[in-house]
Design an enzyme around this catalytic site. Structure first.
Site, PDB file in Angstrom:
ATOM      1  N   HIS A 197      29.664  60.920  28.557  1.00 57.70           N
ATOM      2  CA  HIS A 197      30.277  59.711  29.129  1.00 57.70           C
ATOM      3  C   HIS A 197      30.431  58.674  28.023  1.00 57.70           C
ATOM      4  CE1 HIS A 197      30.392  60.842  33.393  1.00 57.70           C
ATOM      5  NE2 HIS A 197      29.330  61.563  33.102  1.00 57.70           N
ATOM      6  N   GLY A 251      37.932  76.129  36.549  1.00 52.70           N
ATOM      7  CA  GLY A 251      39.386  76.143  36.574  1.00 52.70           C
ATOM      8  C   GLY A 251      39.995  74.805  36.918  1.00 52.70           C
ATOM      9  N   HIS A 253      38.065  71.460  35.913  1.00 54.21           N
ATOM     10  CA  HIS A 253      37.598  70.488  34.930  1.00 54.21           C
ATOM     11  C   HIS A 253      38.164  70.731  33.531  1.00 54.21           C
ATOM     12  CE1 HIS A 253      34.692  69.338  38.017  1.00 54.21           C
ATOM     13  NE2 HIS A 253      34.392  68.287  37.274  1.00 54.21           N
ATOM     14  N   ASP A 277      27.217  71.280  37.408  1.00 57.08           N
ATOM     15  CA  ASP A 277      27.427  69.874  37.803  1.00 57.08           C
ATOM     16  C   ASP A 277      27.566  69.800  39.322  1.00 57.08           C
ATOM     17  OD1 ASP A 277      27.555  67.167  37.308  1.00 57.08           O
ATOM     18  OD2 ASP A 277      29.670  67.150  36.774  1.00 57.08           O
ATOM     19  N   LEU A 310      37.436  62.965  39.586  1.00 59.36           N
ATOM     20  CA  LEU A 310      36.505  64.064  39.809  1.00 59.36           C
ATOM     21  C   LEU A 310      35.081  63.531  39.866  1.00 59.36           C
ATOM     22  CD1 LEU A 310      37.979  66.803  37.436  1.00 59.36           C
ATOM     23  CD2 LEU A 310      37.768  66.977  39.922  1.00 59.36           C
TER      24      LEU A 310
END
Length: 390
Positions: A197, A251, A253, A277, A310
């Site tokens: 991040h 498929g 991210h 995740d 997301l």
């Protein structure tokens, strides 16, 4: 009397090599040996698997939730147990339950819950991953910007104290919010530091690697990308050998071509490791849930905030294994390492997880040739499959 048995009738992958016509011998929750079937002592109770393969159980270093529960909403040992139980049928036998950026009070409760789960020996619980709050607002993703803040002396001290209570503690930080001296202090205390991040560039990542950071969180997501004149954090994760890098292989991210490029280019000894995740949805049919008071919607294989951002992944480990093997085209042996051995190495646990050798944990996943899971053992106890313990 010892709890000793052998699994036969399946190919065995020990983390390095395959064994045909061999038996995996388990004793008192640990792997005792891999023996030729003909050399197995007659007094060992044998279980014929009837084909397929046996592999080390999967190790997931980023699991936010499962079984309808998020650690953020219910930071207690019961929730940790629910999350671990939800992921076991998908082959995950050891995981870091992850707390997404939250208040100091929730963070402290999560650490206390981890300490209790450790004392209770919750099957599958390996430790905690504190993802934030010391991140970059510019690359916040689904993290609440109101809770993101720089690391202070008290935060550093709290992390070091938490490490003394947990078998494994990993924290994701951004260089924008944490200086290299703090990273050095954390890693010297046994905290595993991951960069994520973050909008930081390659040179900054190099400095933080020298300070002790050794992991990069969810490669390509919520970070500066590879450019022609600035490799970014994504490029640093691939080019700097000290870094292990988590990968969400769903498929959604990361594009499959990008995954193939990264796998081809990754410098070692650090490796790319599979992470889910995963959120509360795993093992449930729920269509929405909340995080920090915001609704996250489950649709078409993804989890998103109302604005389309997301928010974690609707992914389990065996699905990630299938994706990388079938879509990316990676050899199954290497995919299995990405799901077990490499994440164990990333968190300093490969002496007991991610491989089968004398004295390693009897964490085992039984797979069909089509990569369906038939049984799972944690510490030699069957937790999924016929006659699994409740």
């Amino acid at each position: 009397m010892s709890d000793r048995f052998a699994l036969t009738g399946a190919r065995i992958f020990d983390g390095d090599d395959w064994h045909e016509d061999h038996a995996l011998v388990v004793r008192d929750g640990l792997v005792e040996a891999i023996l030729p079937t003909g050399a197995m002592p007659s007094d060992i109770g044998a279980v014929d698997m009837g084909g397929g393969m046996l592999a080390p159980g999967f190790v997931d270093i980023q699991v936010n939730g499962g079984g309808g529960v998020m650690l953020n909403d219910h930071p207690d040992a019961a929730s940790i147990e629910t999350i671990c139980r939800a992921h076991a049928p998908f082959g995950t036998t050891a995981l870091l339950v992850t707390l997404i950026t939250d208040t100091p009070e929730i963070t402290a409760a999560a650490v206390a819950a981890g300490e209790e789960a450790t004392s209770r020996r919750v099957p599958g619980f390996l430790g905690l991953h504190l993802e934030g709050p010391h991140l970059s607002i510019a690359r916040k993703g689904a993290h609440d910007p109101a809770l993101i803040r720089p690391m202070l002396d008290a935060d550093q001290a709290a992390l070091i104290a938490a490490r003394q209570k947990l078998p494994v503690l990993l924290t994701t930080v951004a260089p924008e919010s944490v200086d290299p001296q703090r990273v050095s202090a954390l890693t010297e205390a046994g905290v595993i530091v991951s960069l994520g991040h973050s909008d930081s560039g390659y040179a900054v990542a190099t400095t933080f690697a020298a300070a002790g950071a050794s992991v990069v969180t969810h490669l390509f997501n919520a970070m500066s990308q590879i450019g022609n004149r600035e490799p970014g954090l994504a490029g640093a994760a691939i080019d700097i050998g000290a870094f292990f890098a988590g990968l969400i292989a769903d498929g959604i991210h990361v594009d499959p071509a990008t995954i193939r490029i990264a796998l081809s280019a990754k410098q070692g000894p650090g490796k790319i490791v599979l992470v889910t995740d995963a959120m509360a949805t795993i093992g449930t049919d729920m269509t929405a849930f909340t995080l920090n008071g915001r609704t996250i919607y489950r649709k078409e294989g993804s989890l998103r905030l109302a604005d389309g951002t997301l928010a974690g992944a609707d992914l389990d480990m065996i699905s990630a294994v299938r994706y990388v093997h079938r879509v990316i085209g990676l050899d199954l042996s290497e995919v299995l390492r990405m799901a077990s051995l490499y994440p164990a190495q990333a968190i300093g646990q490969s002496h007991r997880l991610g491989r089968f050798a004398n004295g390693t944990a009897a964490d085992i996943v039984a797979l069909s040739d089509g990569l369906d899971i038939s049984s799972v053992w944690i510490g030699g106890k069957k937790v999924f499959g016929v006659n699994a313990s409740s």
